[in-house]
Enzyme design. Structure first.
Site, PDB file in Angstrom:
ATOM      1  N   ASP A  66      39.243  76.669  29.029  1.00  0.00           N
ATOM      2  CA  ASP A  66      38.847  76.518  27.630  1.00  0.00           C
ATOM      3  C   ASP A  66      38.284  77.831  27.075  1.00  0.00           C
ATOM      4  O   ASP A  66      37.643  78.597  27.798  1.00  0.00           O
ATOM      5  CB  ASP A  66      37.790  75.422  27.522  1.00  0.00           C
ATOM      6  CG  ASP A  66      37.568  74.956  26.099  1.00  0.00           C
ATOM      7  OD1 ASP A  66      38.427  75.224  25.243  1.00  0.00           O
ATOM      8  OD2 ASP A  66      36.530  74.316  25.847  1.00  0.00           O
TER       9      ASP A  66
ATOM     10  N   HIS B 198      45.395  83.021  23.813  1.00  0.00           N
ATOM     11  CA  HIS B 198      46.252  82.353  24.803  1.00  0.00           C
ATOM     12  C   HIS B 198      47.026  83.381  25.631  1.00  0.00           C
ATOM     13  O   HIS B 198      47.197  83.205  26.846  1.00  0.00           O
ATOM     14  CB  HIS B 198      47.223  81.410  24.098  1.00  0.00           C
ATOM     15  CG  HIS B 198      46.543  80.292  23.368  1.00  0.00           C
ATOM     16  ND1 HIS B 198      45.659  79.431  23.976  1.00  0.00           N
ATOM     17  CD2 HIS B 198      46.614  79.900  22.060  1.00  0.00           C
ATOM     18  CE1 HIS B 198      45.219  78.548  23.089  1.00  0.00           C
ATOM     19  NE2 HIS B 198      45.781  78.809  21.924  1.00  0.00           N
TER      20      HIS B 198
ATOM     21  N   LEU C 243      49.353  77.699  48.925  1.00  0.00           N
ATOM     22  CA  LEU C 243      48.683  77.122  47.760  1.00  0.00           C
ATOM     23  C   LEU C 243      49.659  76.311  46.914  1.00  0.00           C
ATOM     24  O   LEU C 243      50.745  76.783  46.574  1.00  0.00           O
ATOM     25  CB  LEU C 243      48.091  78.245  46.900  1.00  0.00           C
ATOM     26  CG  LEU C 243      47.508  77.801  45.543  1.00  0.00           C
ATOM     27  CD1 LEU C 243      46.220  77.016  45.742  1.00  0.00           C
ATOM     28  CD2 LEU C 243      47.275  79.013  44.640  1.00  0.00           C
TER      29      LEU C 243
END
Length: 253
Positions: free
Chosen positions: A33, A50, A144
């Site tokens: 956020d 962004h 991962l």
């Protein structure tokens, strides 16, 4: 033309320290956020935030690999994000393609497996196809697991899981006696994954925003005022260090 930021290299960051594997969360979920506010503070359009946020994704995926985290789930685009202006939505939904176009070879080389959770069918073709290509190319990797939560909303996920489960009960594929928490979890987008051990939310807000509501029942939460584009490897390790200090009792003593 996009400039590639070095993803994995042999030179250790001065900020990075060896994190003990026995204290590393298996599954970390992150609500990324603050991109828009980061841009606004600099007099830039929201999309610039962004774009800058991709750099933070690179840093944190790299840190997660170094720390031998097993699963990293990034809240990339929520079902509520469709309420934003269309130009911003279009920009955000092109970022997975840009990220994977640049970094997929490095991710493959470092044994990272890509997955996605959420309603992919309603996303633009360029988003779906780029993510599916990455999923297919990394399917055999066992390092991962990097989950992108795309067009994801936890309430919708739970409702869809209930509908699928009731359909199986009506079709006699499942009996009511078999229904328990574990069985229900198998109908969620995260079927087969462990629940997150640690949730990180950047940007100063302290809410879940319809993210993994079922899965976060016993997750440790860590909030920071740092906006996502400024979230660094150092901040990530700070969260892990605080996690290490907590005792998880799961309702016990």
């Amino acid at each position: 033309m996009s400039m590639k930021i070095p993803f994995f290299n042999n030179k250790q960051s001065k900020e990075f320290f060896h994190y003990p594997e026995d204290h590393t969360p298996d599954h970390i979920a992150i609500i990324m956020d603050g991109n828009g506010r980061w841009a606004g503070k600099r007099g830039m359009p929201r999309v610039a935030g962004h774009k800058e946020g991709l750099s933070a994704v690179v840093k944190i995926v790299k840190a997660a690999v170094k720390c031998k985290v097993k699963v990293l789930t990034l809240y990339t685009f929520s079902t509520e994000n469709w309420k934003r202006p269309k130009p911003e939505i279009d920009f955000i939904l092109r970022l997975p393609k840009e990220f994977l176009h640049i970094y997929l070879p490095d991710l493959i080389a470092n044994n990272v497996r890509i997955e996605a959770i959420g309603d992919m069918e309603n996303l633009p073709a360029y988003t779906r196809e780029s993510v599916q290509f990455a999923i297919d190319r990394t399917r055999d990797n066992d390092g991962l697991q990097l989950n992108f939560a795309l067009n994801y909303g936890s309430r919708r996920e739970i409702l869809n899981a209930m509908k699928k489960m009731f359909t199986d009960i009506n079709d006699a594929k499942l009996s009511m006696d078999e229904v328990d928490e574990q069985q229900f979890s198998e109908y969620l987008n995260t079927a087969g994954m462990s629940d997150p051990d640690l949730l990180i939310r950047t940007g100063g807000e302290k809410r879940l925003s319809n993210f993994l509501l079922w899965q976060l029942a016993y997750t440790e939460f860590w909030f920071t005022d740092v906006l996502w584009p400024d979230f660094s490897e150092k901040e990530f390790l700070h969260a892990l260090e605080e996690y290490r200090q907590r005792k998880r009792r799961y309702g016990g003593i």
